[in-house]
Design an enzyme around this catalytic site. Structure first.
Site, PDB file in Angstrom:
ATOM      1  CG  HIS A 190      15.264  -0.606  30.320  1.00 39.35           C
ATOM      2  ND1 HIS A 190      14.235   0.033  29.644  1.00 39.35           N
ATOM      3  CD2 HIS A 190      15.188  -1.920  29.973  1.00 39.35           C
ATOM      4  CE1 HIS A 190      13.563  -0.857  28.941  1.00 39.35           C
ATOM      5  NE2 HIS A 190      14.125  -2.060  29.113  1.00 39.35           N
TER       6      HIS A 190
ATOM      7  CG  HIS B 124      19.402  -3.180  22.823  1.00 36.08           C
ATOM      8  ND1 HIS B 124      19.270  -4.561  22.971  1.00 36.08           N
ATOM      9  CD2 HIS B 124      18.138  -2.684  22.801  1.00 36.08           C
ATOM     10  CE1 HIS B 124      17.984  -4.863  23.017  1.00 36.08           C
ATOM     11  NE2 HIS B 124      17.273  -3.747  22.919  1.00 36.08           N
TER      12      HIS B 124
END
Length: 178
Positions: free
Chosen positions: A121, A37
């Site tokens: 990220h 995620h």
């Protein structure tokens, strides 16, 4: 007491592509692909009342339309004492605006400000006792990273159990971006 955070889900095809980067790095604890995620805002361990307030307030997020997100390379956090390897995303003003809005909302419910700069990220591995040289070699050996692009149509409120390496993550609520 749930541990909460908001994030963008990674589609299965992108997770599959990213999972190909698992392995080959001593001291790495690899994140399971189903737990990939992009964290927008870590909320932390909160009581049920605060969790309800957070859930409700997130529903007031301004709708922007779907977000196009491109993952374009590998990097690490920690410098000389690396602590994570991640797939970085290229800059997206809309994603940064969404994160900033959530930061404001979380302050409204009384949470302390996030002190770290937002760096969107996908964490691939958490590192323990990995050398900076091993991490640099790992990234260099995977230098040709094809861009991976997807469209996020919602963000979610995740909960997690306190555990080593994170996960499993549970979606508690979803908020459409369109």
């Amino acid at each position: 007491m749930p541990r909460l955070f908001t994030g963008i889900e990674i589609p299965a095809d992108i997770s599959l592509a990213l999972s190909g980067y698992r392995g080959g790095l001593p001291g790495a604890r690899w994140v399971e692909p189903e737990n990939y995620h992009i964290t927008l805002r870590f909320i932390g361990d909160v009581d049920e009342r605060m969790a309800d307030d957070v859930c409700s307030l997130l529903g007031s997020t301004r709708r922007r339309g779907p977000l196009t997100i491109t993952i374009d390379g590998l990097d690490s956090f920690g410098g000389r004492k690396p602590r994570a390897v991640f797939a970085r995303t290229s800059g997206s003003p809309a994603l940064s605006e969404l994160q900033a809005e959530q930061e404001q909302l979380m302050r409204q419910v009384g949470l302390a400000p996030e002190t770290r700069k937002f760096t969107p990220h996908v964490t691939l591995a958490r590192l323990k006792n990995a050398s900076a040289l091993d991490v640099a070699d790992y990234i260099a050996m995977r230098g040709h990273f094809p861009k991976l692009t997807f469209t996020a149509e919602r963000f979610v409120l995740y909960s997690s159990r306190a555990s080593v390496g994170g996960g499993p993550y549970v979606i508690e609520a979803a908020y459409p971006l369109a």
